[in-house]
Design a protein around this motif. Structure first.
Motif, PDB file in Angstrom:
ATOM      1  N   SER A 153       0.682  -0.786   0.064  1.00 13.73           N
ATOM      2  CA  SER A 153       0.419  -0.029   0.294  1.00 13.73           C
ATOM      3  C   SER A 153       1.029   1.071   0.084  1.00 13.73           C
ATOM      4  O   SER A 153      -0.045   2.453  -0.225  1.00 13.73           O
ATOM      5  N   LEU A 154       1.857   1.204   1.024  1.00 14.10           N
ATOM      6  CA  LEU A 154       2.687   2.193   0.319  1.00 14.10           C
ATOM      7  C   LEU A 154       3.416   2.642  -0.803  1.00 14.10           C
ATOM      8  O   LEU A 154       4.696   3.342  -0.756  1.00 14.10           O
ATOM      9  N   VAL A 155       3.650   1.470  -1.537  1.00 19.70           N
ATOM     10  CA  VAL A 155       4.919   1.449  -3.111  1.00 19.70           C
ATOM     11  C   VAL A 155       4.509   3.069  -3.674  1.00 19.70           C
ATOM     12  O   VAL A 155       4.570   3.276  -4.391  1.00 19.70           O
ATOM     13  N   GLY A 156       1.989   2.933  -3.681  1.00 18.63           N
ATOM     14  CA  GLY A 156       1.892   3.842  -4.688  1.00 18.63           C
ATOM     15  C   GLY A 156       2.302   4.859  -3.845  1.00 18.63           C
ATOM     16  O   GLY A 156       2.384   6.172  -4.495  1.00 18.63           O
ATOM     17  N   ILE A 157       2.555   5.629  -2.870  1.00 20.95           N
ATOM     18  CA  ILE A 157       2.962   6.381  -2.135  1.00 20.95           C
ATOM     19  C   ILE A 157       4.457   6.458  -2.545  1.00 20.95           C
ATOM     20  O   ILE A 157       4.888   7.987  -2.754  1.00 20.95           O
ATOM     21  N   MET A 158       5.326   5.863  -2.803  1.00 20.17           N
ATOM     22  CA  MET A 158       6.623   6.047  -2.795  1.00 20.17           C
ATOM     23  C   MET A 158       6.545   6.562  -4.819  1.00 20.17           C
ATOM     24  O   MET A 158       7.808   7.504  -4.622  1.00 20.17           O
ATOM     25  N   GLN A 183      -4.643   8.518  -3.802  1.00 17.35           N
ATOM     26  CA  GLN A 183      -4.219   6.949  -3.166  1.00 17.35           C
ATOM     27  C   GLN A 183      -5.534   6.827  -2.122  1.00 17.35           C
ATOM     28  O   GLN A 183      -4.709   5.989  -0.716  1.00 17.35           O
ATOM     29  N   PRO A 184      -7.027   6.773  -2.707  1.00 18.38           N
ATOM     30  CA  PRO A 184      -7.351   5.942  -1.623  1.00 18.38           C
ATOM     31  C   PRO A 184      -7.792   4.661  -1.192  1.00 18.38           C
ATOM     32  O   PRO A 184      -7.850   3.687  -0.230  1.00 18.38           O
ATOM     33  N   VAL A 185      -7.560   3.577  -2.422  1.00 21.83           N
ATOM     34  CA  VAL A 185      -7.548   2.317  -1.798  1.00 21.83           C
ATOM     35  C   VAL A 185      -6.357   1.821  -1.168  1.00 21.83           C
ATOM     36  O   VAL A 185      -6.020   1.194   0.174  1.00 21.83           O
TER      37      VAL A 185
END
Length: 321
Positions: A153-158, A183-185
């Protein structure tokens, strides 16, 4: 060196103050949700209750089972506290204020979160009790399952911020561009995984009192039990801080009107305590999941969904260029 010591002193004291009083606020909040008053006896509206609880645990007899693996039994609760406190090193409380500004801040926190799970697993093994052992086994499977979904889930943030540095992630959200909107999901998966990682209701299966007495902590008493308590609530603070930094803009707040002069740390702490309130709310509202439901939710829903989110985020990044 003095500056690092001062920053460590401030960060650790913020955490210890939080641990002392978040237990009080949890009892108060859940009490009011259940039409009760919560602690009222010690001090005004029970404000001195955390101090009374600490004194009770400190002076309580420390009982160790005769057949326990004593060295591991001693060290297990200490591992949990140290891993939680060490996570504070990379959390930026405001701009340019963190003990260690690591370029791999997210990975550092995920690694320490995994080490914290050893505390529960070792306590379950060393206690020589079937209830503790089952609690430790449940915790190991739970942490492995939800560590994967949390990391994904934190890969999208990075990818969105092009960095794993927590200060850079907050800077990428300045101007109100919080990642919870893009990134709501990932945010939903992170919240569910954080609840499972911290063994909180409805995923508190490692210490399910109706099934396992108190799970991994069944044989612990006195201050050693208090250390487990401290590690759990410190873990809630760390996960709430990570969620605030990654999805809610960190220390960023409104910079206009009467809000312009509010210190940045106030916005950060308000958001963190808002996240902690959600922990309380969920505990007072939802029943505990069955263990097979917990595993099914992690492997069949959250991990595939988190992988799909990484792929979609990557495609959007490519097309956006």
């Amino acid at each position: 060196m003095f500056w690092i010591f001062l920053k460590t002193f401030i960060a650790v004291n913020v955490l210890l103050l939080h641990v002392a009083y978040v237990v009080y606020f949890e009892r108060k909040v859940i009490g009011h949700m259940q039409a009760r008053l919560g602690p009222m006896r010690v001090g005004w509206h029970g404000l001195l209750q955390p101090i009374a609880d600490f004194l009770k645990l400190f002076f309580k007899e420390d009982i160790i089972p005769a057949n326990a693996d004593k060295p591991i039994f001693y060290i297990a609760p200490v591992i949990g506290v140290i891993s939680a406190v060490s996570s504070l090193a990379v959390i930026p409380l405001w701009k340019n204020f963190s003990i260690a500004n690591l370029n791999i801040g997210i990975l550092y926190m995920l690694a320490l979160s995994s080490i914290g799970a050893y505390s529960v697993i070792l306590a379950g093994w060393a206690s020589n009790s079937k209830y503790s052992f089952l609690g430790g086994l449940r915790s190991s499977a739970q942490v492995i399952s939800y560590e994967i979904s949390m990391g994904l889930s934190l890969v999208g943030i990075m990818m969105m911020s092009s960095s794993a540095n927590l200060s850079d992630i907050v800077s990428a959200q300045s101007g109100g561009h919080w990642f919870i909107f893009s990134q709501p999901v990932a945010c939903l998966i992170f919240v569910m995984s954080a609840i499972a990682e911290t063994n909180r209701a409805p995923f508190d299966l490692p210490e399910a009192e109706t099934e396992l007495v108190a799970g991994y902590a069944t044989e612990y008493s006195g201050m050693r039990f208090g250390l487990f308590f401290m590690a759990e609530y410190a873990g809630m603070f760390i996960m709430s801080a990570l969620g605030t930094i990654c999805f809610l803009g960190g220390w960023n707040g409104p910079d206009s009107g009467i809000f312009a002069g509010v210190p940045k740390i106030v916005w950060l702490l308000l958001k963190i305590y808002g996240c902690i309130f959600i922990y309380f709310w969920i505990r007072a509202t939802l029943p505990r999941y069955r263990y097979d439901q917990l595993m099914s939710l992690g492997w069949k829903l959250f991990i595939p969904l988190a992988l799909a989110n990484v792929v979609v985020t990557g495609l959007i990044k490519i097309l956006w260029k």
